[in-house]
Design an enzyme around this catalytic site. Structure first.
Site, PDB file in Angstrom:
ATOM      1  N   LYS A  11       7.781  27.408  85.726  1.00 31.73           N
ATOM      2  CA  LYS A  11       8.044  26.081  85.085  1.00 31.73           C
ATOM      3  C   LYS A  11       9.229  25.581  85.474  1.00 31.73           C
ATOM      4  CE  LYS A  11       5.513  27.388  80.691  1.00 31.73           C
ATOM      5  NZ  LYS A  11       5.448  27.523  78.984  1.00 31.73           N
ATOM      6  N   TYR A  51      -2.589  21.031  78.904  1.00 35.10           N
ATOM      7  CA  TYR A  51      -2.129  21.519  77.674  1.00 35.10           C
ATOM      8  C   TYR A  51      -3.152  21.101  76.332  1.00 35.10           C
ATOM      9  CZ  TYR A  51       1.494  24.588  79.248  1.00 35.10           C
ATOM     10  OH  TYR A  51       2.300  25.611  79.692  1.00 35.10           O
ATOM     11  N   ASN A 114      10.266  28.271  78.730  1.00 37.09           N
ATOM     12  CA  ASN A 114      10.063  29.903  78.656  1.00 37.09           C
ATOM     13  C   ASN A 114       9.606  30.446  80.120  1.00 37.09           C
ATOM     14  OD1 ASN A 114       7.651  28.935  78.492  1.00 37.09           O
ATOM     15  ND2 ASN A 114       7.076  30.036  76.682  1.00 37.09           N
ATOM     16  N   HIS A 117       4.015  30.209  82.856  1.00 35.45           N
ATOM     17  CA  HIS A 117       2.756  30.122  82.173  1.00 35.45           C
ATOM     18  C   HIS A 117       1.905  31.194  82.879  1.00 35.45           C
ATOM     19  CE1 HIS A 117      -0.942  28.600  80.429  1.00 35.45           C
ATOM     20  NE2 HIS A 117      -1.580  28.938  81.878  1.00 35.45           N
ATOM     21  N   GLU A 128      -8.190  26.884  84.599  1.00 35.18           N
ATOM     22  CA  GLU A 128      -6.920  26.390  84.865  1.00 35.18           C
ATOM     23  C   GLU A 128      -6.796  26.418  86.760  1.00 35.18           C
ATOM     24  OE1 GLU A 128      -4.552  29.117  82.774  1.00 35.18           O
ATOM     25  OE2 GLU A 128      -4.943  28.080  80.571  1.00 35.18           O
TER      26      GLU A 128
END
Ligand code: IDP
Length: 135
Positions: A11, A51, A114, A117, A128
């Site tokens: 990320k 998402y 965070n 993913h 995905e």
């Protein structure tokens, strides 16, 4: 357990920290092969689509904003039990709850930023990977 593929995204916070290599090394050391990889600057529409399952959650707008705040690195990882192996390497969603030695414990600051993913099931991994790599 059969060989699986899973989708990983490094990320924007982790890319900005310059720890792409350190994170990829953890995957390789755990026996996962990087079979697809690309840098990307996600558009708002791409992040919202990715998402979509979280669209009704209160943090959705912030999550999308964060995911488009800078470049990401998207990979497909392959190996025995790849989905769970990657989830174990990542650690809990909230880095404050992530086990010592996990990616999120070592590189993430907050539940919003965070670091990584990872797909949560083989079914979602296929969806995905197709979303970003088109197959
Ligand atoms: P995961 O990334 O560990 O699979 P999910 O529950 O699928 O966690 O949530 C997707 C992402 O949404 C998380 O990685 C995190 O960035 C963000 N997120 C989840 N829960 C919260 C929250 O309560 N506040 C803010 N962001 C959240």
């Amino acid at each position: 357990m059969a060989v699986q593929r899973t989708l990983s995204i490094i990320k924007p916070d982790a890319v900005a920290k310059n720890v792409i290599g350190k994170i990829l090394t953890r995957f390789e050391n755990a026996g996962l092969k990087i079979v697809e990889a690309k840098m990307a600057q996600l558009t708002k529409a791409e992040a919202e689509g990715f998402y979509a399952v979280h669209a009704a959650r209160p943090f959705f707008a912030d999550l999308v904003k964060f995911m488009i705040s800078g470049p990401v690195m998207i990979q497909a990882l392959e190996g025995e039990n790849a989905v769970q192996v990657n989830r174990d390497l990542m650690g809990a969603t909230n880095p404050k709850e992530a086990a010592a030695g996990t990616i999120r414990a070592d590189f993430a600051e907050s539940i919003d930023a965070n670091a990584v993913h990872g797909s949560d099931s083989a079914e979602n991994a296929a969806i995905e990977i197709a979303y970003f790599f088109g197959k």
